[in-house]
Design a protein around this motif. Sequence first.
Motif, PDB file in Angstrom:
ATOM      1  N   ALA A   1       2.630  -6.715  10.580  1.00 17.40           N
ATOM      2  CA  ALA A   1       2.390  -7.450   9.587  1.00 17.40           C
ATOM      3  C   ALA A   1       3.147  -6.377   8.640  1.00 17.40           C
ATOM      4  N   TRP A   2       3.966  -7.022   7.634  1.00 17.54           N
ATOM      5  CA  TRP A   2       4.784  -6.601   6.714  1.00 17.54           C
ATOM      6  C   TRP A   2       4.231  -6.400   5.168  1.00 17.54           C
ATOM      7  N   ILE A   3       3.532  -5.205   4.973  1.00 14.09           N
ATOM      8  CA  ILE A   3       3.014  -5.170   3.737  1.00 14.09           C
ATOM      9  C   ILE A   3       3.333  -3.940   2.862  1.00 14.09           C
ATOM     10  N   PRO A   4       3.794  -4.411   1.804  1.00 14.47           N
ATOM     11  CA  PRO A   4       4.081  -2.904   0.895  1.00 14.47           C
ATOM     12  C   PRO A   4       3.286  -1.917   0.650  1.00 14.47           C
ATOM     13  N   THR A   5       3.784  -0.969   0.654  1.00  9.38           N
ATOM     14  CA  THR A   5       2.725   0.299   0.766  1.00  9.38           C
ATOM     15  C   THR A   5       2.504   0.778  -0.721  1.00  9.38           C
ATOM     16  N   LEU A   6       3.730   1.513  -1.412  1.00  6.26           N
ATOM     17  CA  LEU A   6       3.328   2.252  -2.720  1.00  6.26           C
ATOM     18  C   LEU A   6       3.640   1.132  -3.758  1.00  6.26           C
ATOM     19  N   VAL A   7       4.105   0.097  -3.625  1.00  2.00           N
ATOM     20  CA  VAL A   7       4.124  -0.751  -4.694  1.00  2.00           C
ATOM     21  C   VAL A   7       3.122  -1.803  -4.615  1.00  2.00           C
ATOM     22  N   GLN A   8       2.292  -1.781  -5.805  1.00  2.00           N
ATOM     23  CA  GLN A   8       0.968  -2.658  -5.720  1.00  2.00           C
ATOM     24  C   GLN A   8       0.952  -3.077  -7.389  1.00  2.00           C
ATOM     25  N   SER A   9       1.151  -4.361  -7.160  1.00  2.00           N
ATOM     26  CA  SER A   9       1.612  -4.883  -8.712  1.00  2.00           C
ATOM     27  C   SER A   9       0.465  -5.695  -9.149  1.00  2.00           C
TER      28      SER A   9
ATOM     29  N   TYR B   1      -4.509   6.902  -0.773  1.00  2.00           N
ATOM     30  CA  TYR B   1      -4.384   6.907   0.938  1.00  2.00           C
ATOM     31  C   TYR B   1      -5.923   5.988   1.240  1.00  2.00           C
ATOM     32  N   THR B   2      -6.886   6.315   0.762  1.00  3.78           N
ATOM     33  CA  THR B   2      -8.294   5.476   1.001  1.00  3.78           C
ATOM     34  C   THR B   2      -7.950   4.106   0.949  1.00  3.78           C
ATOM     35  N   PHE B   3      -7.172   3.612  -0.194  1.00  2.00           N
ATOM     36  CA  PHE B   3      -7.006   2.204  -0.371  1.00  2.00           C
ATOM     37  C   PHE B   3      -5.999   1.424   0.577  1.00  2.00           C
ATOM     38  N   LEU B   4      -5.098   2.499   0.956  1.00  2.00           N
ATOM     39  CA  LEU B   4      -4.005   1.882   2.085  1.00  2.00           C
ATOM     40  C   LEU B   4      -4.517   1.814   3.376  1.00  2.00           C
TER      41      LEU B   4
ATOM     42  N   VAL C   1       2.553   8.914   5.123  1.00  5.33           N
ATOM     43  CA  VAL C   1       2.775   8.133   6.123  1.00  5.33           C
ATOM     44  C   VAL C   1       2.207   8.495   7.490  1.00  5.33           C
ATOM     45  N   ASN C   2       2.261   9.881   7.723  1.00  2.00           N
ATOM     46  CA  ASN C   2       1.464  10.642   9.007  1.00  2.00           C
ATOM     47  C   ASN C   2       0.037  10.243   9.190  1.00  2.00           C
TER      48      ASN C   2
END
Length: 366
Positions: free
Chosen positions: A83-91, A131-134, A225-226
Amino acid sequence: MKNFFVLAIVLFLFSCKTETRNKIPVYAWESGPGKKSDTELLSEFKELKEKGIDGLMFSAGHSPETNQRVAKLAREAGLEYHAWIPTLVQSSEGLLDTSLYAVNGLGESAWTNPAYVGYYKFLCPNREEVYTFLENLYGKIADIPEVDGIHLDYIRFPDVILAEGLWKKYGLVMDREYPQFDYCYCDKCVADFKEKSGINILEVEDPSQVEEWKQFRYDLITNLVNQLAERIHSKDKQITAAVFPGPNSVAKKIVRQEWDKWNLDAFYPMNYNDFYLEDTEWIGEVSREAYESTHGKVPVYSGLFICPAPERKTAEPDPENHGLVPSEIADAINQSVSNGAAGVCLFTPSRMTEEGWAEFRKAIYK
């Protein structure tokens, strides 16, 4: 005569096994499903499998239901599904509090003043709420049985310096780090860095010369990331990432990715040579750098950017419509693998021409 036919069958089966055994692993970035039916998707996936694709980095959004639907079809076709999902870009408006977005060196929020393009709305990696959101987002997708792994993207800061091939498109000359493209100067990042180093970065005339400030931001991304990797691994799923080339030659310098310190299962460097005004030999150079940086312990899949219309490439003004033409594909693959890459990843199969597929198949079975 009977013995002859038996021998012929044995040789045929041996040749098939040899071809399979010698095949280079190939992945592909792809998105959807849009309005495609299950029948249409399955047909596409089976065709990709026949052409030599082993797995998909598939962008199907945040919905667990959509990801499960597509993952099942990919599995049925014999493909891995990441599953390819952007991490820090959330628009998406209302998804997160706007105070959680990164701030540039001019004090402007990435939410209200995104760099370069409208969707460059980057979150600050130094916020627990992010982090919690991700963790929740990726955790729900990782719980889907048919999903093989999570593929991170935009796990970085905005490009403090664009790849040179993009300068003309955006009307820029990026001969140094400029504050409007330099992140993150939010109150928390500034305060945490001062506590750690004793330096108030807002009082420094040229922050780009402060190595501790660079390292602080490398570490923010690495720590995020870790943390995510630990969470996804606890669910017995893989976690990988699309990264910039390097890490030292490009990724650290322009997007603050020190990715050789990330605890991931594989890396997919976007070795898009045209963006850097380089040829296919450069793909080999950065593939070697990636292999050596990870000490050959973690698979690296060389990301190849495909030209969608080779016959128009020289007249195409937008560099993001450039890429490898069919005559370059085999060399790009050979340069990648001979320099340590475990395989390659295509961006994207839909950009491939019939001639490109023919050259691709010759290369992956060498």
